[in-house]
Design a protein around this motif. Structure first.
Motif, PDB file in Angstrom:
ATOM      1  N   GLN A  16       1.085  -1.013   0.130  1.00 29.35           N
ATOM      2  CA  GLN A  16      -0.087  -0.129   0.001  1.00 29.35           C
ATOM      3  C   GLN A  16       0.876   1.027  -0.218  1.00 29.35           C
ATOM      4  O   GLN A  16       0.917   2.446  -0.816  1.00 29.35           O
ATOM      5  N   TRP A  17       1.825   1.217   0.389  1.00 34.91           N
ATOM      6  CA  TRP A  17       2.907   2.632   1.221  1.00 34.91           C
ATOM      7  C   TRP A  17       3.424   2.280  -0.411  1.00 34.91           C
ATOM      8  O   TRP A  17       4.037   4.257  -0.332  1.00 34.91           O
ATOM      9  N   TYR A  77       2.946   2.063  -3.785  1.00 38.30           N
ATOM     10  CA  TYR A  77       1.601   2.274  -4.584  1.00 38.30           C
ATOM     11  C   TYR A  77       1.469   3.902  -3.981  1.00 38.30           C
ATOM     12  O   TYR A  77       1.197   4.897  -5.046  1.00 38.30           O
ATOM     13  N   ASP A  78       1.464   4.389  -2.923  1.00 40.83           N
ATOM     14  CA  ASP A  78       1.078   5.525  -2.151  1.00 40.83           C
ATOM     15  C   ASP A  78       2.306   6.227  -2.222  1.00 40.83           C
ATOM     16  O   ASP A  78       1.738   7.967  -2.866  1.00 40.83           O
ATOM     17  N   LYS A  79       2.902   6.157  -2.458  1.00 41.19           N
ATOM     18  CA  LYS A  79       4.233   6.417  -2.140  1.00 41.19           C
ATOM     19  C   LYS A  79       4.726   7.819  -3.731  1.00 41.19           C
ATOM     20  O   LYS A  79       4.753   8.565  -3.804  1.00 41.19           O
ATOM     21  N   GLU A 122       2.942   7.668   5.431  1.00 44.70           N
ATOM     22  CA  GLU A 122       2.121   8.080   5.263  1.00 44.70           C
ATOM     23  C   GLU A 122       1.762   9.858   5.611  1.00 44.70           C
ATOM     24  O   GLU A 122       1.450  10.425   4.920  1.00 44.70           O
ATOM     25  N   PHE A 180       2.291  12.612   3.286  1.00 45.23           N
ATOM     26  CA  PHE A 180       0.673  13.095   2.562  1.00 45.23           C
ATOM     27  C   PHE A 180       0.044  14.705   3.473  1.00 45.23           C
ATOM     28  O   PHE A 180      -0.952  15.206   3.419  1.00 45.23           O
ATOM     29  N   ILE A 218      -6.878  12.539   1.494  1.00 44.70           N
ATOM     30  CA  ILE A 218      -6.696  11.457   2.769  1.00 44.70           C
ATOM     31  C   ILE A 218      -7.865  10.627   2.041  1.00 44.70           C
ATOM     32  O   ILE A 218      -7.843   9.300   1.248  1.00 44.70           O
ATOM     33  N   ARG A 247      -7.512   5.974  -5.305  1.00 46.72           N
ATOM     34  CA  ARG A 247      -6.413   5.276  -3.525  1.00 46.72           C
ATOM     35  C   ARG A 247      -6.055   3.551  -4.417  1.00 46.72           C
ATOM     36  O   ARG A 247      -7.427   2.566  -4.813  1.00 46.72           O
ATOM     37  N   PHE A 284      -6.986   4.480   7.723  1.00 47.24           N
ATOM     38  CA  PHE A 284      -6.351   5.545   6.438  1.00 47.24           C
ATOM     39  C   PHE A 284      -7.180   7.616   7.128  1.00 47.24           C
ATOM     40  O   PHE A 284      -6.882   8.445   7.331  1.00 47.24           O
TER      41      PHE A 284
END
Length: 339
Positions: free
Chosen positions: A23-24, A26-28, A82, A86, A171, A182, A193
């Motif tokens: 998940q991280w 992807y989010d990064k 995260e 963000f 977010i 997301r 989240f």
């Protein structure tokens, strides 16, 4: 990989919690691309792109030490990553959001207040506009980049104090706010989240607000996380991103001029001559060219001192195992005025 990212990777590899690293990852990628657009309306600000996020994480590693970072839970590590990336995402402004804002009564009242305050640093940028019939008009119809920049600076000031809350909204609703998806793997609880969003808001709030968060929260799978610790570390590390490389020289070339108060903030960073941040001690020395930068730097040092002092006094209510993780001692924060 950076230190915290690497530790999260190693701790979760081959386990159910490996989904946190996925998940991280992807989010990064999303964050790094999105944060670049902060300069669209904040070209006169110090860097708030991914370089700022990385510096926050570096400062946290310095404050805690790698051995203490290794003691954090997998969810704690994920939250640090995260939130670091963000917490300022609310400074990315969509055209529709700005258009809606400048047509609002709140923005018109905001401009009117600045125009009536001759001491406000942005007062002169309001002189390009007239206000009547509850509308904003250019005084002169001809185009100039100066007028365009003036509105950009005023829009930035209007949104600046709201960026924590805007970060939470993005977010929690990334597609609705900025139209990015997301990676909905459905395995990381939505509750976590929302927690990222709550911590993002609290990085700019009064200190006592952090106690709205639980001291311990169920994390992913069998581990727990510590929301107050996460926000405490982010707040300190954010304040300590004070080194003198926070502004890209080319940035100044993208606008006709930098507002005077922004110049002073840049000079504040340039005044730093010595900087120590480690798990034992925090010390900073600045040498300022003029009185305004001197007092601006002093105000910043006062904020650092106040934040660390309050956290130390309340550490029992921030992290339950307070004998394991402690803050470094605050050493001398000295400022000299060059003659």
């Amino acid at each position: 990989m950076e230190t915290i990212e690497s530790i999260l990777h190693d701790k979760t590899f081959g386990k159910d919690s490996q989904i946190l690293f996925s998940q991280w990852d992807y989010d990064k990628n999303i964050a790094e691309k999105t944060l670049q657009f902060i300069t669209s309306y904040f070209p006169h600000y110090t860097n708030h792109d991914a370089s700022h996020s990385k510096k926050i994480l570096e400062n946290i590693v310095r404050i805690m030490g790698v051995d203490k970072i290794n003691l954090l839970s997998e969810t704690d590590l994920w939250l640090l990553l995260e939130v670091a990336y963000f917490h300022d995402i609310g400074m990315v402004l969509s055209a529709s959001e700005v258009d809606k804002a400048v047509k609002s009564t709140e923005f018109k009242e905001f401009l009117k207040l600045i125009s009536e305050n001759n001491t406000h640093s942005l007062n002169r940028y309001t002189t390009f506009f007239d206000y009547y019939d509850n509308q904003i008009y250019y005084k002169e119809k001809d185009y100039s980049l100066e007028k365009e920049n003036a509105m950009k600076f005023l829009v930035a000031e209007f949104f600046r104090s709201k960026h924590g809350e805007l970060s939470r909204e993005i977010i929690e609703n990334p597609f609705e706010k900025l139209e990015f998806m997301r990676n909905q793997n459905l395995l990381v609880p939505e509750r976590l989240f929302r927690l990222i969003g709550e911590i993002a808001v609290l990085h700019t709030c009064n200190f006592d607000e952090i106690f709205k968060l639980p001291i311990i929260e169920r994390g992913f799978s069998t581990d727990d996380c510590h929301p107050r610790l996460i926000v405490a570390l982010i707040r300190i590390a954010d304040l300590l991103d004070i080194d003198n490389n926070r502004f890209y020289p080319f940035q100044e070339k993208t606008i006709l001029e930098i507002p005077e108060d922004s110049k002073k903030h840049i000079d504040k960073h340039l005044s730093i001559v010595n900087l120590r941040i480690d798990s034992k001690r925090i010390e900073i020395k600045a040498e300022c060219e003029d009185y305004e930068v001197y007092f601006l730097t002093k105000d910043w040092f006062d904020m650092i001192e106040s934040e660390i002092s309050k956290q130390m006094l309340n550490w029992n209510n921030i992290f339950p195992d307070n004998n394991i993780i402690l803050l470094p001692t605050l050493g001398e924060l000295s400022i000299q005025l060059k003659k």
